[in-house]
Scaffold this motif. Structure first.
Motif, PDB file in Angstrom:
ATOM      1  N   SER A  17       0.843  -1.194   0.000  1.00 19.28           N
ATOM      2  CA  SER A  17       0.000   0.000   0.000  1.00 19.28           C
ATOM      3  C   SER A  17       0.885   1.253   0.000  1.00 19.28           C
ATOM      4  N   PRO A  18       0.353   2.375  -0.480  1.00 18.29           N
ATOM      5  CA  PRO A  18       1.117   3.625  -0.421  1.00 18.29           C
ATOM      6  C   PRO A  18       1.513   3.993   1.011  1.00 18.29           C
ATOM      7  N   GLY A  19       0.640   3.699   1.967  1.00 18.72           N
ATOM      8  CA  GLY A  19       0.965   3.980   3.366  1.00 18.72           C
ATOM      9  C   GLY A  19       2.157   3.181   3.862  1.00 18.72           C
ATOM     10  N   GLU A  20       2.195   1.902   3.510  1.00 13.98           N
ATOM     11  CA  GLU A  20       3.338   1.053   3.896  1.00 13.98           C
ATOM     12  C   GLU A  20       4.621   1.566   3.245  1.00 13.98           C
ATOM     13  N   VAL A  26       9.999   6.945   5.195  1.00 15.16           N
ATOM     14  CA  VAL A  26      10.233   7.845   6.334  1.00 15.16           C
ATOM     15  C   VAL A  26      11.198   7.216   7.334  1.00 15.16           C
ATOM     16  N   ASP A  27      11.093   5.894   7.520  1.00 14.10           N
ATOM     17  CA  ASP A  27      11.986   5.183   8.446  1.00 14.10           C
ATOM     18  C   ASP A  27      13.386   4.972   7.862  1.00 14.10           C
ATOM     19  N   GLY A  28      13.581   5.310   6.579  1.00 16.52           N
ATOM     20  CA  GLY A  28      14.882   5.152   5.950  1.00 16.52           C
ATOM     21  C   GLY A  28      15.160   3.743   5.455  1.00 16.52           C
ATOM     22  N   GLU A  29      14.137   2.899   5.445  1.00 17.39           N
ATOM     23  CA  GLU A  29      14.295   1.510   5.001  1.00 17.39           C
ATOM     24  C   GLU A  29      14.505   1.433   3.490  1.00 17.39           C
ATOM     25  N   ILE A  30      13.808   2.291   2.757  1.00 11.92           N
ATOM     26  CA  ILE A  30      13.970   2.345   1.302  1.00 11.92           C
ATOM     27  C   ILE A  30      14.361   3.759   0.906  1.00 11.92           C
ATOM     28  N   PRO A  31      15.124   3.903  -0.179  1.00 12.34           N
ATOM     29  CA  PRO A  31      15.530   5.234  -0.609  1.00 12.34           C
ATOM     30  C   PRO A  31      14.409   5.958  -1.339  1.00 12.34           C
TER      31      PRO A  31
END
Length: 101
Positions: A17-20, A26-31
């Motif tokens: 989902s866009p939220g996920e 935001v958490d920096g998990e993905i660029p």
């Protein structure tokens, strides 16, 4: 094919989902690149920031995550591909012999 993706396009690519997707960003998990107030460290309700993602970065993230999950499964002594399980812990498509008449 466009190299940059909107939040919606990136979420569709990753099958989440866009939220996920935004939580991972935001958490920096993905660029991803954030434009707007959030990029300046300001969070305002009702004023979403614009995020842009690079297709190449997301595909690299997915490949790396798949490699890590495969290594984790193999280290546990399982197979490289796991059959999804139901909430009760049974493998999907398996038959519970105790429930047969």
């Amino acid at each position: 094919m466009n190299d940059t993706l909107t939040t919606q396009e990136a979420a569709e690519l990753m099958k989440i989902s866009p939220g996920e997707l935004l939580k991972l960003a935001v958490d920096g998990e993905i660029p991803g690149i954030c434009f707007g107030d959030e990029a300046k460290g300001i969070r305002r309700k009702g004023r979403p920031s614009t995020w842009v993602f690079l297709r190449e970065d997301l595909l690299a993230y997915l490949k790396e995550r798949a490699r890590k999950e495969q290594a984790r499964r193999l280290a546990r002594g399982g197979s490289a591909i796991e059959t999804p399980r139901t909430q009760s812990g049974r493998r999907r498509g398996s038959v519970d012999l105790n429930r047969l008449p």
